[in-house]
Motif scaffolding. Structure first.
Motif, PDB file in Angstrom:
ATOM      1  N   UNK A  27      57.241 -12.880 -10.362  1.00 19.23           N
ATOM      2  CA  UNK A  27      56.115 -12.591  -9.458  1.00 19.23           C
ATOM      3  C   UNK A  27      55.164 -13.778  -9.325  1.00 19.23           C
ATOM      4  N   UNK A  28      55.573 -14.913  -9.871  1.00 19.81           N
ATOM      5  CA  UNK A  28      54.690 -16.085  -9.882  1.00 19.81           C
ATOM      6  C   UNK A  28      54.955 -17.069  -8.749  1.00 19.81           C
ATOM      7  N   UNK A  29      55.884 -16.778  -7.881  1.00 18.93           N
ATOM      8  CA  UNK A  29      56.280 -17.739  -6.860  1.00 18.93           C
ATOM      9  C   UNK A  29      55.122 -18.039  -5.912  1.00 18.93           C
ATOM     10  N   UNK A  30      54.727 -19.313  -5.897  1.00 20.80           N
ATOM     11  CA  UNK A  30      53.733 -19.843  -4.977  1.00 20.80           C
ATOM     12  C   UNK A  30      52.425 -19.039  -4.963  1.00 20.80           C
ATOM     13  N   UNK A  31      51.956 -18.724  -6.189  1.00 16.61           N
ATOM     14  CA  UNK A  31      50.693 -17.987  -6.297  1.00 16.61           C
ATOM     15  C   UNK A  31      49.506 -18.949  -6.337  1.00 16.61           C
TER      16      UNK A  31
END
Length: 404
Positions: free
Chosen positions: A306-310
């Motif tokens: 869930x960390x993609x491009x945060x």
């Protein structure tokens, strides 16, 4: 022409990122790697190299294989080298793909149409609440693709010359498909906004209120922006009446970086004026390097789905005035790693090759800081604002004049 030192800066930044990046993707992949993803018995398998952009800026290199039913492959973010695998369905050229990270965990989705030459679609994160356009085209080799998109989307140009024995100064601004054209006629500044068609040759017609350009159109060849033609309709069809030639231009250059969690985009103007371009580059250099270091230091764990491009970092310049000898605007620097937005207003004299400061305008004996502070307070009191807005305004430092 862009200066060599500016390009060297961008290349140095990119090289630094590539050398120190600890994420996956440093291996060089080939079509053979994608072929091995399929059973050896698979027939009618097409494997191609595609290259293009994610979110219209970030360069993507993809090797994609499909037998018309199953699709597998991998893609690499060129700037950081981080690589992802994908697999999914190919249903009548409609792809439904799952993106997998280095731990073979689902980290996103790719949807779109692929006809063997072009992919048009979008990338979506695992929670399906973040989406970016993804547009790729066939290339024989990845090195053949160089992204110039941001330079073609937004620019300003000033053309001068004679038409009907009149000296003309014509300014044309482009924002995607929207062209804004300004000229001076009888000491009156005339402006028209015209929507183009996205063709190589654009024919732009002024509104009827512009007396000089009535029944005339401007022909702009996007492949040769060194001049424009003014044409008018006569009994035999369109006829070129005169040409105007480029004297000054302003384009936007992009620098981008992406890794597992972060996206950085910088847009800054370039004019071909060596000293201005170096001066503008210096405003971004330290800020970009510091933010890239922060982004990389927080990206050691690339397993969170869930960390993609945060994390996002953006720098851009809004131009308020662009003349042959003068340019002014505001530099904006913004990062999800810090609160607030840094704003740097500027006025630059390209004829004198220096930034204009208040001491250049006012006599040394004049206390301009005290004057503007008093003037700002008077203007704030005179404006009838809502109480909530006035309260917020009172907390503003109004640093514009102090930074000049």
């Amino acid at each position: 022409m862009l200066t060599i030192c500016i390009r060297q800066l961008f290349f140095t930044l990119a090289a630094t990122i590539l050398l120190t990046c600890t994420l996956i993707g440093q291996k060089s992949f080939t079509k053979a790697d994608v072929r091995n993803m399929f059973p050896s018995s698979t027939k009618d398998l097409w494997i191609n190299n595609l290259c293009g952009t994610l979110d219209k800026v970030h360069v993507v290199e993809m090797i994609i294989g499909t037998d018309g039913h199953t699709c597998k492959g991998l893609y690499r973010m060129r700037n950081s080298g981080i690589t992802f695998l994908f697999e999914g369905k190919d249903v009548n050229h409609q792809l439904q793909l799952v993106e997998l990270n280095d731990e073979n965990r689902r980290s996103g989705f790719i949807y779109g149409q692929y006809d063997g030459e072009t992919f048009t679609g979008s990338w979506m994160n695992a929670d399906k609440n973040i989406t970016f356009p993804l547009n790729l085209n066939f290339v024989s080799a990845f090195d053949n693709y160089q992204s110039e998109k941001c330079r073609k989307q937004h620019w300003q140009r000033i053309y001068t010359g004679k038409a009907d024995d009149k000296d003309l100064i014509l300014q044309i601004s482009k924002d995607d498909l929207v062209f804004t054209i300004c000229n001076h006629e009888n000491e009156v500044r005339m402006k028209d906004v015209i929507v183009g068609k996205g063709s190589r040759v654009e024919i732009l017609k002024f509104g009827t209120e512009n007396v000089f350009f009535a029944n005339k159109s401007i022909v702009l060849d996007t492949a040769d922006l060194g001049k424009i033609s003014i044409i008018q309709l006569d009994d035999n069809g369109y006829e070129v009446s005169s040409s105007l030639y480029l004297t000054t231009y302003l384009e936007h250059e992009c620098f981008e970086y992406t890794d597992y969690k972060s996206k950085l985009i910088c847009h800054r103007p370039v004019t071909g004026n060596k000293k201005f371009d170096i001066w503008m580059e210096s405003k971004f250099r330290q800020w970009s390097q510091e933010n890239i270091s922060r982004l990389k230091s927080g990206n050691h764990d690339a397993s969170g789905t869930t960390d993609r491009w945060i994390q996002a970092v953006d720098g851009w310049v809004e131009i308020d005035l662009f003349l042959r000898d003068l340019i002014s605007g505001t530099i904006y620097l913004q990062s999800s790693l810090a609160t607030g937005t840094v704003k740097i207003p500027f006025i630059y004299d390209m004829k004198s090759d220096k930034e204009v400061v208040l001491n250049d305008i006012f006599d040394n004996k004049f206390d301009h800081k005290a004057y503007f502070q008093k003037e700002i307070e008077m203007q704030k009191e005179a404006i009838n604002w809502d109480i909530s807005i006035k309260k917020m305004d009172c907390q503003s430092a109004f640093l514009l004049w102090y930074t000049l």
